[in-house]
Scaffold this motif. Structure first.
Motif, PDB file in Angstrom:
ATOM      1  N   LEU A  38       0.835  -1.203   0.000  1.00 20.04           N
ATOM      2  CA  LEU A  38       0.000   0.000   0.000  1.00 20.04           C
ATOM      3  C   LEU A  38       0.874   1.259   0.000  1.00 20.04           C
ATOM      4  CD1 LEU A  38      -2.876   1.348   0.526  1.00 20.04           C
ATOM      5  CD2 LEU A  38      -2.189   1.311   2.932  1.00 20.04           C
ATOM      6  N   PHE A  39       1.850   1.298   0.891  1.00 18.75           N
ATOM      7  CA  PHE A  39       2.731   2.462   0.995  1.00 18.75           C
ATOM      8  C   PHE A  39       3.552   2.654  -0.277  1.00 18.75           C
ATOM      9  CE2 PHE A  39       3.125   2.852   5.937  1.00 18.75           C
ATOM     10  CZ  PHE A  39       1.759   3.099   6.004  1.00 18.75           C
ATOM     11  N   LYS A  40       4.033   1.557  -0.857  1.00 11.12           N
ATOM     12  CA  LYS A  40       4.795   1.663  -2.111  1.00 11.12           C
ATOM     13  C   LYS A  40       3.919   2.221  -3.220  1.00 11.12           C
ATOM     14  CE  LYS A  40       7.949  -2.143  -1.174  1.00 11.12           C
ATOM     15  NZ  LYS A  40       8.255  -3.535  -1.492  1.00 11.12           N
ATOM     16  N   ASN A  41       2.707   1.686  -3.343  1.00 12.65           N
ATOM     17  CA  ASN A  41       1.790   2.134  -4.400  1.00 12.65           C
ATOM     18  C   ASN A  41       1.383   3.597  -4.233  1.00 12.65           C
ATOM     19  OD1 ASN A  41       1.844  -0.390  -5.602  1.00 12.65           O
ATOM     20  ND2 ASN A  41       0.000  -1.086  -4.554  1.00 12.65           N
ATOM     21  N   LYS A  42       1.229   4.029  -2.997  1.00 19.04           N
ATOM     22  CA  LYS A  42       0.823   5.410  -2.728  1.00 19.04           C
ATOM     23  C   LYS A  42       2.025   6.346  -2.563  1.00 19.04           C
ATOM     24  CE  LYS A  42      -3.704   4.785  -0.622  1.00 19.04           C
ATOM     25  NZ  LYS A  42      -4.353   5.828  -1.380  1.00 19.04           N
ATOM     26  N   LYS A  43       3.235   5.781  -2.693  1.00 15.11           N
ATOM     27  CA  LYS A  43       4.466   6.558  -2.535  1.00 15.11           C
ATOM     28  C   LYS A  43       4.522   7.275  -1.177  1.00 15.11           C
ATOM     29  CE  LYS A  43       5.148   7.252  -7.511  1.00 15.11           C
ATOM     30  NZ  LYS A  43       4.679   5.972  -7.855  1.00 15.11           N
ATOM     31  N   VAL A  44       4.163   6.524  -0.154  1.00 15.49           N
ATOM     32  CA  VAL A  44       4.157   7.049   1.210  1.00 15.49           C
ATOM     33  C   VAL A  44       5.551   6.897   1.810  1.00 15.49           C
ATOM     34  CG1 VAL A  44       3.285   6.584   3.552  1.00 15.49           C
ATOM     35  CG2 VAL A  44       1.719   6.544   1.609  1.00 15.49           C
ATOM     36  N   ASN A  45       6.001   7.917   2.495  1.00 12.69           N
ATOM     37  CA  ASN A  45       7.246   7.847   3.253  1.00 12.69           C
ATOM     38  C   ASN A  45       6.990   6.941   4.456  1.00 12.69           C
ATOM     39  OD1 ASN A  45       9.358   8.202   5.027  1.00 12.69           O
ATOM     40  ND2 ASN A  45       9.379  10.417   4.908  1.00 12.69           N
ATOM     41  N   PHE A  46       7.649   5.786   4.486  1.00 12.35           N
ATOM     42  CA  PHE A  46       7.444   4.801   5.538  1.00 12.35           C
ATOM     43  C   PHE A  46       7.728   5.366   6.925  1.00 12.35           C
ATOM     44  CE2 PHE A  46       7.542   2.210   1.892  1.00 12.35           C
ATOM     45  CZ  PHE A  46       7.124   0.923   2.196  1.00 12.35           C
ATOM     46  N   TYR A  47       8.537   6.413   6.995  1.00  9.21           N
ATOM     47  CA  TYR A  47       8.956   6.955   8.285  1.00  9.21           C
ATOM     48  C   TYR A  47       8.231   8.243   8.666  1.00  9.21           C
ATOM     49  CZ  TYR A  47      12.446   3.458   7.383  1.00  9.21           C
ATOM     50  OH  TYR A  47      13.065   2.271   7.099  1.00  9.21           O
ATOM     51  N   SER A  48       7.229   8.617   7.873  1.00  8.30           N
ATOM     52  CA  SER A  48       6.460   9.812   8.225  1.00  8.30           C
ATOM     53  C   SER A  48       5.656   9.529   9.494  1.00  8.30           C
ATOM     54  CB  SER A  48       5.512  10.202   7.084  1.00  8.30           C
ATOM     55  OG  SER A  48       4.466   9.257   6.953  1.00  8.30           O
ATOM     56  N   GLU A  49       5.299  10.591  10.193  1.00  6.97           N
ATOM     57  CA  GLU A  49       4.550  10.438  11.446  1.00  6.97           C
ATOM     58  C   GLU A  49       3.249   9.667  11.231  1.00  6.97           C
ATOM     59  OE1 GLU A  49       2.354  13.246  14.782  1.00  6.97           O
ATOM     60  OE2 GLU A  49       3.772  14.164  13.399  1.00  6.97           O
ATOM     61  N   ALA A  50       2.521  10.008  10.176  1.00 11.65           N
ATOM     62  CA  ALA A  50       1.235   9.347   9.907  1.00 11.65           C
ATOM     63  C   ALA A  50       1.437   7.868   9.571  1.00 11.65           C
ATOM     64  CB  ALA A  50       0.503  10.059   8.770  1.00 11.65           C
ATOM     65  N   ALA A  51       2.468   7.550   8.787  1.00  7.44           N
ATOM     66  CA  ALA A  51       2.726   6.158   8.412  1.00  7.44           C
ATOM     67  C   ALA A  51       3.114   5.324   9.624  1.00  7.44           C
ATOM     68  CB  ALA A  51       3.821   6.101   7.348  1.00  7.44           C
ATOM     69  N   VAL A  52       3.977   5.864  10.461  1.00  7.75           N
ATOM     70  CA  VAL A  52       4.411   5.141  11.666  1.00  7.75           C
ATOM     71  C   VAL A  52       3.224   4.893  12.589  1.00  7.75           C
ATOM     72  CG1 VAL A  52       5.826   5.309  13.761  1.00  7.75           C
ATOM     73  CG2 VAL A  52       6.805   5.924  11.532  1.00  7.75           C
ATOM     74  N   LYS A  53       2.391   5.892  12.769  1.00 10.83           N
ATOM     75  CA  LYS A  53       1.212   5.739  13.630  1.00 10.83           C
ATOM     76  C   LYS A  53       0.257   4.678  13.064  1.00 10.83           C
ATOM     77  CE  LYS A  53      -2.069   8.415  16.200  1.00 10.83           C
ATOM     78  NZ  LYS A  53      -1.784   9.428  17.181  1.00 10.83           N
ATOM     79  N   PHE A  54       0.039   4.711  11.746  1.00  6.00           N
ATOM     80  CA  PHE A  54      -0.823   3.745  11.068  1.00  6.00           C
ATOM     81  C   PHE A  54      -0.309   2.321  11.307  1.00  6.00           C
ATOM     82  CE2 PHE A  54      -2.260   1.531   7.146  1.00  6.00           C
ATOM     83  CZ  PHE A  54      -3.610   1.831   7.182  1.00  6.00           C
ATOM     84  N   VAL A  55       0.982   2.110  11.103  1.00  2.00           N
ATOM     85  CA  VAL A  55       1.585   0.789  11.305  1.00  2.00           C
ATOM     86  C   VAL A  55       1.484   0.375  12.768  1.00  2.00           C
ATOM     87  CG1 VAL A  55       3.770  -0.475  11.268  1.00  2.00           C
ATOM     88  CG2 VAL A  55       3.118   0.934   9.309  1.00  2.00           C
ATOM     89  N   ASP A  56       1.784   1.294  13.678  1.00  3.70           N
ATOM     90  CA  ASP A  56       1.744   0.976  15.110  1.00  3.70           C
ATOM     91  C   ASP A  56       0.363   0.502  15.556  1.00  3.70           C
ATOM     92  OD1 ASP A  56       4.402   1.588  15.418  1.00  3.70           O
ATOM     93  OD2 ASP A  56       4.060   3.517  16.397  1.00  3.70           O
ATOM     94  N   ILE A  57      -0.671   1.148  15.044  1.00  2.00           N
ATOM     95  CA  ILE A  57      -2.041   0.778  15.412  1.00  2.00           C
ATOM     96  C   ILE A  57      -2.318  -0.671  15.031  1.00  2.00           C
ATOM     97  CG2 ILE A  57      -4.484   1.164  14.842  1.00  2.00           C
ATOM     98  CD1 ILE A  57      -3.684   4.205  14.620  1.00  2.00           C
TER      99      ILE A  57
END
Length: 75
Positions: A38-57
């Motif tokens: 999902l992150f690769k397809n959306k070109k999301v920075n894996f280490y952004s605050e929102a991405a880290v929070k999403f993964v943590d949840i």
């Protein structure tokens, strides 16, 4: 709301569909593969605050019954 804005371009329907797809996974190993794609397809920075929070949840959700063994399987 920040996760929906930052990771899903304010598309709440896309967010809800994605959450349901992740919750349908059998375990964290399956879920993390889905999230990585999902992150690769959306070109999301894996280490952004929102991405880290999403993964943590989701990591907390899938690992809630497993004792902590000192190893992290985070993205």
């Amino acid at each position: 709301k920040k996760i929906i804005k930052k990771l899903f371009d304010k598309e709440e329907t896309d967010f809800l569909r994605t959450v349901n797809d992740i919750l349908d996974k059998k375990n964290w190993d399956e879920a993390v593969i889905f999230i990585e794609e999902l992150f690769k397809n959306k070109k999301v920075n894996f280490y952004s605050e929102a991405a880290v929070k999403f993964v943590d949840i989701f990591q907390s959700h899938f690992n809630k019954d497993e004792p902590y063994n000192g190893k992290s399987k985070a993205v």
